[in-house]
Write a protein that holds these residues in place. Structure first.
Motif, PDB file in Angstrom:
ATOM      1  N   PHE A 772      28.512   0.304 -11.415  1.00  0.00           N
ATOM      2  CA  PHE A 772      27.952  -0.702 -12.316  1.00  0.00           C
ATOM      3  C   PHE A 772      27.128  -1.729 -11.538  1.00  0.00           C
ATOM      4  O   PHE A 772      26.064  -2.174 -11.983  1.00  0.00           O
ATOM      5  CB  PHE A 772      29.091  -1.380 -13.089  1.00  0.00           C
ATOM      6  CG  PHE A 772      28.642  -2.544 -13.925  1.00  0.00           C
ATOM      7  CD1 PHE A 772      27.873  -2.350 -15.061  1.00  0.00           C
ATOM      8  CD2 PHE A 772      28.980  -3.846 -13.577  1.00  0.00           C
ATOM      9  CE1 PHE A 772      27.454  -3.423 -15.832  1.00  0.00           C
ATOM     10  CE2 PHE A 772      28.566  -4.921 -14.336  1.00  0.00           C
ATOM     11  CZ  PHE A 772      27.809  -4.714 -15.474  1.00  0.00           C
ATOM     12  N   ILE A 773      27.606  -2.099 -10.350  1.00  0.00           N
ATOM     13  CA  ILE A 773      26.866  -3.039  -9.508  1.00  0.00           C
ATOM     14  C   ILE A 773      25.512  -2.438  -9.114  1.00  0.00           C
ATOM     15  O   ILE A 773      24.475  -3.110  -9.156  1.00  0.00           O
ATOM     16  CB  ILE A 773      27.693  -3.402  -8.265  1.00  0.00           C
ATOM     17  CG1 ILE A 773      28.920  -4.213  -8.663  1.00  0.00           C
ATOM     18  CG2 ILE A 773      26.854  -4.182  -7.262  1.00  0.00           C
ATOM     19  CD1 ILE A 773      29.896  -4.430  -7.533  1.00  0.00           C
ATOM     20  N   GLU A 774      25.510  -1.152  -8.719  1.00  0.00           N
ATOM     21  CA  GLU A 774      24.254  -0.503  -8.363  1.00  0.00           C
ATOM     22  C   GLU A 774      23.312  -0.431  -9.554  1.00  0.00           C
ATOM     23  O   GLU A 774      22.091  -0.578  -9.413  1.00  0.00           O
ATOM     24  CB  GLU A 774      24.528   0.904  -7.827  1.00  0.00           C
ATOM     25  CG  GLU A 774      25.293   0.944  -6.523  1.00  0.00           C
ATOM     26  CD  GLU A 774      24.544   0.252  -5.410  1.00  0.00           C
ATOM     27  OE1 GLU A 774      23.296   0.354  -5.381  1.00  0.00           O
ATOM     28  OE2 GLU A 774      25.190  -0.411  -4.580  1.00  0.00           O
ATOM     29  N   LEU A 775      23.856  -0.209 -10.745  1.00  0.00           N
ATOM     30  CA  LEU A 775      23.036  -0.184 -11.953  1.00  0.00           C
ATOM     31  C   LEU A 775      22.384  -1.542 -12.193  1.00  0.00           C
ATOM     32  O   LEU A 775      21.202  -1.632 -12.554  1.00  0.00           O
ATOM     33  CB  LEU A 775      23.894   0.232 -13.152  1.00  0.00           C
ATOM     34  CG  LEU A 775      23.213   0.228 -14.520  1.00  0.00           C
ATOM     35  CD1 LEU A 775      22.019   1.172 -14.525  1.00  0.00           C
ATOM     36  CD2 LEU A 775      24.202   0.624 -15.610  1.00  0.00           C
ATOM     37  N   CYS A 776      23.132  -2.605 -11.978  1.00  0.00           N
ATOM     38  CA  CYS A 776      22.577  -3.943 -12.137  1.00  0.00           C
ATOM     39  C   CYS A 776      21.468  -4.205 -11.119  1.00  0.00           C
ATOM     40  O   CYS A 776      20.430  -4.796 -11.441  1.00  0.00           O
ATOM     41  CB  CYS A 776      23.686  -4.987 -11.994  1.00  0.00           C
ATOM     42  SG  CYS A 776      24.924  -4.928 -13.304  1.00  0.00           S
ATOM     43  N   LYS A 777      21.677  -3.763  -9.888  1.00  0.00           N
ATOM     44  CA  LYS A 777      20.633  -3.914  -8.883  1.00  0.00           C
ATOM     45  C   LYS A 777      19.354  -3.206  -9.322  1.00  0.00           C
ATOM     46  O   LYS A 777      18.238  -3.730  -9.167  1.00  0.00           O
ATOM     47  CB  LYS A 777      21.101  -3.321  -7.551  1.00  0.00           C
ATOM     48  CG  LYS A 777      22.162  -4.126  -6.831  1.00  0.00           C
ATOM     49  CD  LYS A 777      22.477  -3.422  -5.514  1.00  0.00           C
ATOM     50  CE  LYS A 777      23.557  -4.173  -4.728  1.00  0.00           C
ATOM     51  NZ  LYS A 777      23.866  -3.491  -3.457  1.00  0.00           N
ATOM     52  N   THR A 778      19.509  -1.999  -9.838  1.00  0.00           N
ATOM     53  CA  THR A 778      18.352  -1.229 -10.276  1.00  0.00           C
ATOM     54  C   THR A 778      17.610  -1.945 -11.389  1.00  0.00           C
ATOM     55  O   THR A 778      16.373  -2.026 -11.388  1.00  0.00           O
ATOM     56  CB  THR A 778      18.801   0.164 -10.755  1.00  0.00           C
ATOM     57  OG1 THR A 778      19.440   0.849  -9.679  1.00  0.00           O
ATOM     58  CG2 THR A 778      17.626   0.982 -11.236  1.00  0.00           C
ATOM     59  N   LEU A 779      18.338  -2.490 -12.364  1.00  0.00           N
ATOM     60  CA  LEU A 779      17.693  -3.189 -13.473  1.00  0.00           C
ATOM     61  C   LEU A 779      16.877  -4.381 -12.973  1.00  0.00           C
ATOM     62  O   LEU A 779      15.738  -4.596 -13.388  1.00  0.00           O
ATOM     63  CB  LEU A 779      18.752  -3.654 -14.482  1.00  0.00           C
ATOM     64  CG  LEU A 779      19.377  -2.550 -15.343  1.00  0.00           C
ATOM     65  CD1 LEU A 779      20.532  -3.103 -16.169  1.00  0.00           C
ATOM     66  CD2 LEU A 779      18.327  -1.938 -16.262  1.00  0.00           C
ATOM     67  N   TYR A 780      17.448  -5.154 -12.078  1.00  0.00           N
ATOM     68  CA  TYR A 780      16.726  -6.324 -11.572  1.00  0.00           C
ATOM     69  C   TYR A 780      15.479  -5.914 -10.788  1.00  0.00           C
ATOM     70  O   TYR A 780      14.445  -6.563 -10.873  1.00  0.00           O
ATOM     71  CB  TYR A 780      17.647  -7.178 -10.709  1.00  0.00           C
ATOM     72  CG  TYR A 780      18.473  -8.147 -11.520  1.00  0.00           C
ATOM     73  CD1 TYR A 780      17.954  -9.386 -11.902  1.00  0.00           C
ATOM     74  CD2 TYR A 780      19.759  -7.827 -11.923  1.00  0.00           C
ATOM     75  CE1 TYR A 780      18.698 -10.260 -12.665  1.00  0.00           C
ATOM     76  CE2 TYR A 780      20.510  -8.693 -12.677  1.00  0.00           C
ATOM     77  CZ  TYR A 780      19.985  -9.916 -13.054  1.00  0.00           C
ATOM     78  OH  TYR A 780      20.725 -10.786 -13.809  1.00  0.00           O
ATOM     79  N   ASP A 906      24.895  -8.906  -4.263  1.00  0.00           N
ATOM     80  CA  ASP A 906      25.111  -7.509  -4.623  1.00  0.00           C
ATOM     81  C   ASP A 906      24.215  -7.084  -5.772  1.00  0.00           C
ATOM     82  O   ASP A 906      23.956  -5.918  -5.968  1.00  0.00           O
ATOM     83  CB  ASP A 906      26.572  -7.267  -5.000  1.00  0.00           C
ATOM     84  CG  ASP A 906      27.483  -7.357  -3.798  1.00  0.00           C
ATOM     85  OD1 ASP A 906      28.635  -7.735  -3.994  1.00  0.00           O
ATOM     86  OD2 ASP A 906      27.017  -7.075  -2.678  1.00  0.00           O
ATOM     87  N   ILE A 907      23.785  -8.065  -6.576  1.00  0.00           N
ATOM     88  CA  ILE A 907      22.943  -7.735  -7.724  1.00  0.00           C
ATOM     89  C   ILE A 907      21.478  -7.747  -7.325  1.00  0.00           C
ATOM     90  O   ILE A 907      20.748  -6.811  -7.541  1.00  0.00           O
ATOM     91  CB  ILE A 907      23.202  -8.752  -8.867  1.00  0.00           C
ATOM     92  CG1 ILE A 907      24.693  -8.784  -9.185  1.00  0.00           C
ATOM     93  CG2 ILE A 907      22.395  -8.393 -10.084  1.00  0.00           C
ATOM     94  CD1 ILE A 907      25.240  -7.472  -9.631  1.00  0.00           C
ATOM     95  N   ALA A 908      21.038  -8.825  -6.727  1.00  0.00           N
ATOM     96  CA  ALA A 908      19.663  -8.900  -6.246  1.00  0.00           C
ATOM     97  C   ALA A 908      19.598  -9.989  -5.191  1.00  0.00           C
ATOM     98  O   ALA A 908      20.463 -10.857  -5.122  1.00  0.00           O
ATOM     99  CB  ALA A 908      18.692  -9.188  -7.397  1.00  0.00           C
TER     100      ALA A 908
END
Length: 1000
Positions: A772-780, A906-908
């Motif tokens: 889920f953390i990687e998904l958030c990074k991708t979105l940002y 971890d997010i951006a």
């Protein structure tokens, strides 16, 4: 005078005209290309091996003792040969291998013979060259090459003496299938006798024609007398002009060839004129080694060879028994292993069988090498490119020499048909055998021009009949009847049945046509065709043929997938060009990559061009809408891994279009599902996938059967020896059912299984916290360059917080399930109750139903969680009923604590997410990441998970995200941009990108 010239006033003569431009310096690349072109013409002119490089050439004269003249011409010097050709092309030519040279010396100069050079050979021939410029330098170069050649010969002798035996001794062992030692023959006896009826197959040590020559008594006197006269004529020629490789080749030699080579000398002279003798002499023992390595091994080429063995001259007695078949098998298989790029092609069996009739096995092998690699380049491959090239050359020649017939033949479409069948087999398949071998005689002497001349002569002889033909069938009948009537009245061989179109109509047989008259007529009418002109025409036609093949490939690929995607045909063609260009550019300019690694013309059209992850990254940046921000490469890697379904680290054009089609033409749900699947992929290897695949296959084929494992249960089989076979024991109640299997039921199940199934959102596994953390990074990272960047960041933060709460709520229900096992679930197991991997395998073998996606292992799991770390992956069917979550055992939260913290970075890099106790909020960009954390947890919680339905529902609550994922994409603009980027040039990543890979 020197002082006068040294005066500065004389440095520049003002009366001389000034040069407008300084002469351009020739680049190193052009010099290299010119040198290669000259070497190629040199090799073609003298039929030399492909690796021979021209060192230089100079004008000179050659003393010819047979007519007592000094002939003006050019001397060519290369690494292993000294060659000469006269200014008048057909007057005289000479080839002197340095391996035959004994003495090179400068003779005394005179007015009659200035700057002479004498070269002596082992067979006591002396060649006298004169009028040499820079004679001293030339002698030094020849001496250097001669010294290198001598060193090679001594080295080969040492290797051969330490090995088995000399060439003659090896051939004396030919009866044992070319074995070099008794130990080797015993060890490989089983390999060498595959597909043979008898282990002791007789092997001919001579040409098959000498073994199977049959003479009828009534044909003995006149024809054999003529054959004897031919032999005497060649012997006299050898006495006068020399014998072997160093023979003077003159117009007299050509006349003898046109009259027909004697049966007994055919193999020897084929070797000499084709240049195959040079390769055979410089590679002693090579064929025997190939035979030992290749016999008994199987691949696609050997299967095709076995299929065609008994179709090779079946009318000849030499190939009606195992001796001839075995020899043909060995030669074809050895060449297939020598040149796997060609392997085996139809028509090679016909040509090779004729070569075996007149030469020994090793000689036939080297003749085949000369044919396939030098004299008929690219003829024998999967697409017969060389034959198609010569077909275009033949059409040009027909248009030039017989224009009145050309248009008619083009309308009928006959030229393309006849050229392939005539050229591929050198007329062996369309003429009577005894006549066709005369064509082969001339071909080995004069090359491909003989085939063009003869084909034009055949068309010219039938011009009136062909002009009256109404369709291609009638034209082929006319030509077939004519070729069947070509006879060789001088042949001492018994007539071999040869019927093609003779029985297709009721007309009278065509009058006999003498092969020698036909060949001589072709030289008289079309002998002006030059070999160098043919090479120029081949170069032009090759570009056209290759472009046609590539266009055909593109059309077939587009036609295959046009119904599977929303792209138009024009868009698919443009994308295919970009896909192929990226593949080829990376192959040739990619440092250590080999162009032939990913491109195999023998593969189906769709599989010929495939790209790896590095090549995909370039196309991802140019064409895919999500390629923004610093995370483009990681996202491209995830995307590539999702498209690479078979796990071979390569994707084809269909895979590429399927991924791009979702982003450009898919709806919001499809795009979000793709994004979700990219982040839920498990980090497993192919070795871990295989057991599960095998288990699923066993479940499918034996779904009505309950197999019992023999480990620890089958007491009867414990003492039995393991013979390598798999045994399955079934329960007794299933045996009766197995005795009468309904195969239609299994076929129906198999048919349903092979149908493509539409993937349901319920089939998707859950997303854990690290994913889920990687998904958030991708979105940002995706929104970093968007117009509505700020609005999308706020929406993403809201959705993220909402999903975090959903995951926490799911944990609460999981905790309740642990405390209240009476709700239908299992209590949390103790350490003793935890299943080991072996026990899980036993349950799996016993047919127990496993939880879905149990083979997925989380990337951050610790070694002690191996057995049960997948328990948190709950199926989507069970999320509908909260009480069903209690049916899974969950590890305690304490066992999942890791050092990695869920911090804002971890997010951006420049964004902070904050979750308060009750409601979600977000900080402004460019905040201080170390000041804010998620207060409810200080580690990644492995019990936390969300489903795709939850992810989809959360995104739908934010209109900004909905607009972003539903935004239409301008495919044409992206394609145009990608083409412009390629025109400008790709950035060079390293110094190795400057290097052109010449391998392959």
């Amino acid at each position: 005078m020197r002082r006068l010239l040294d005066n500065k006033g004389f440095e520049l003569d003002r009366s001389l005209p000034k040069l407008k431009k300084s002469p351009k310096k020739v680049s190193a690349l052009k010099r290299d290309l010119d040198a290669r072109a000259k070497s190629e013409r040199y090799r073609a002119l003298f039929r030399l091996p492909k690796d021979e490089k021209l060192d230089g050439h100079t004008d000179c004269t050659l003393w010819t003792p047979f007519n007592k003249m000094h002939i003006l011409g050019q001397m060519f010097v290369s690494t292993n040969y000294i060659c000469f050709t006269s200014k008048e092309e057909t007057m005289c030519s000479l080839i002197i291998p340095l391996r035959e040279v004994t003495i090179v010396e400068k003779a005394d100069s005179s007015n009659v013979l200035p700057s002479p050079l004498s070269i002596s050979t082992k067979n006591r021939m002396t060649f006298l060259f004169a009028n040499l410029k820079d004679r001293d330098f030339l002698v030094q170069r020849i001496s250097d090459f001669l010294q290198q050649t001598t060193s090679k010969i001594y080295l080969e002798r040492e290797l051969n003496s330490s090995g088995s035996s000399s060439d003659d001794e090896v051939y004396s062992h030919h009866g044992s299938l070319l074995s070099c030692s008794p130990q080797q023959s015993l060890a490989s006896e089983a390999e060498r006798t595959f597909n043979l009826n008898d282990n002791s197959v007789p092997t001919a040590s001579e040409a098959l024609m000498t073994v199977y020559r049959r003479r009828s008594p009534e044909e003995f006197n006149p024809k054999l007398a003529k054959e004897f006269l031919k032999e005497q004529g060649w012997k006299n020629h050898f006495t006068e002009y020399g014998e072997g490789v160093c023979m003077y080749r003159t117009e007299k030699t050509k006349e003898l060839v046109l009259k027909g080579i004697p049966e007994s000398m055919r193999g020897e002279l084929w070797l000499l004129f084709s240049g195959a003798i040079n390769e055979m002499m410089t590679h002693p023992g090579y064929y025997e080694d190939l035979v030992e390595k290749s016999m008994g091994k199987y691949n696609l080429a050997t299967e095709e060879i076995e299929r065609d063995l008994h179709r090779s001259l079946p009318e000849h007695p030499a190939f009606q028994n195992e001796m001839g078949i075995a020899a043909l098998r060995r030669v074809l298989t050895a060449y297939a292993f020598r040149n796997p790029n060609i392997g085996y092609c139809q028509a090679m069996n016909i040509v090779t069988s004729v070569l075996l009739l007149y030469s020994k096995e090793e000689e036939a092998f080297w003749l085949l090498v000369a044919l396939c690699e030098r004299m008929l380049p690219d003829y024998y491959n999967t697409r017969v490119v060389g034959a198609l090239v010569d077909q275009g050359v033949f059409e040009e020649l027909a248009c030039e020499y017989i224009p009145q017939l050309y248009n008619c033949m083009q309308d009928l479409g006959v030229i393309s048909t006849i050229s392939l069948s005539w050229f591929l087999t050198l007329f062996l398949s369309v003429m009577p055998f005894e006549s066709a071998v005369v064509v082969v005689d001339c071909f080995f002497y004069d090359g491909i021009k003989v085939i063009f001349q003869l084909a034009l002569s055949v068309l010219h002889s039938n011009i009136h009949q062909l002009l009256g033909c109404k369709d291609d069938g009638e034209a082929m009948t006319v030509l077939g009847r004519y070729l069947d009537s070509v006879t060789n009245k001088d042949s001492t061989l018994p007539p071999i049945p040869h019927l093609h179109s003779l029985l297709t109509d009721n007309g009278e047989p065509h009058p006999d046509v003498d092969i020698f008259k036909l060949v001589r007529s072709s030289y008289e009418k079309f002998g002006s065709i030059r070999a160098d002109v043919i090479e120029q025409m081949r170069f032009k036609q090759r570009l056209r043929v290759i472009q046609t093949i590539e266009d055909t490939t593109k059309r077939n690929v587009v036609r295959t997938i046009v119904t599977e995607t929303a792209f138009s045909i024009d868009e698919l063609e443009e994308l295919y060009v970009l896909f192929k260009a990226e593949h080829l550019t990376s192959c040739y300019w990619g440092g250590s990559s080999n162009p032939t690694e990913h491109h195999d013309p023998s593969l189906p059209y769709l599989e010929q061009y495939r790209i790896d992850v590095e090549q995909f990254k370039g196309l991802f940046t140019q064409l895919f809408p999500w390629a923004n921000g610093a995370h483009s490469d990681p996202l491209a890697v995830r995307f590539f891994r999702l498209l690479d379904e078979n796990g071979d680290a390569l994707i084809n054009f269909r895979d590429f279009i399927s991924g791009l089609g979702v982003l450009c033409h898919g709806d919001l749900t499809e795009k979000l599902k793709l994004l979700y699947k990219m982040h839920v992929l498990p980090a497993i290897t192919h070795e871990q996938e295989e057991p599960d695949s095998a288990f699923e296959a066993t479940q499918y084929f034996f779904e009505d059967i309950t197999p019992e494992t023999s480990i620890g249960r089958d007491t009867k089989g414990r003492g039995e020896k393991d013979d390598g076979f798999v045994r399955v024991t079934f329960k007794t109640e299933k045996v009766q059912k197995l005795s009468t299997p309904d195969y239609r039921h299994y076929l129906k199940l198999w048919n349903e299984e092979t149908k493509p199934k539409r993937e349901s959102t319920k089939d998707l596994p859950k997303l854990n916290q690290s994913q889920f953390i990687e998904l958030c990074k991708t979105l940002y990272s995706m929104f970093s360059e968007d117009v509505a960047e700020q609005e999308l960041y706020h929406a993403t933060a809201t959705v993220t917080s909402l999903l975090l709460e959903m995951g926490e709520v799911g944990k609460l229900f999981t905790s309740c399930s642990r405390k209240d096992p009476s709700q239908g679930g299992m209590s949390e197991p103790s350490l003793e109750d935890k299943s080991s991997p072996c026990e899980e395998d036993k349950r799996r073998d016993a047919g127990e139903e496993l939880p879905p996606m149990q083979d997925i292992k989380l990337e951050d799991s610790s070694p002690k969680e191996t057995g049960t770390s997948s328990a948190m992956l709950i199926s989507d069917d069970e999320t509908k009923d909260d009480t069903s979550m209690s049916s899974y055992s969950v590890l305690s939260a304490g066992s999942h604590e890791l050092d990695e913290k869920l911090q804002c970075e971890d997010i951006a890099d420049d964004t902070v997410l904050v979750r308060s106790d009750n409601k979600p909020s977000e900080t402004e960009r460019r905040g201080h990441p170390n000041d804010r954390r998620l207060p409810h947890s200080t580690s990644i919680d492995k019990d936390w998970a969300i489903t795709f339905e939850q992810f989809l529902a959360s995104v739908l609550t934010e209109q900004a995200l909905v607009r972003y994922f539903e935004k239409p994409e301008d495919v044409a603009a992206r394609i145009t941009n990608a083409k412009n980027v390629r025109k400008v040039g790709r950035p060079l990543l390293s110094t190795s990108d400057y290097e052109i890979s010449l391998s392959g």
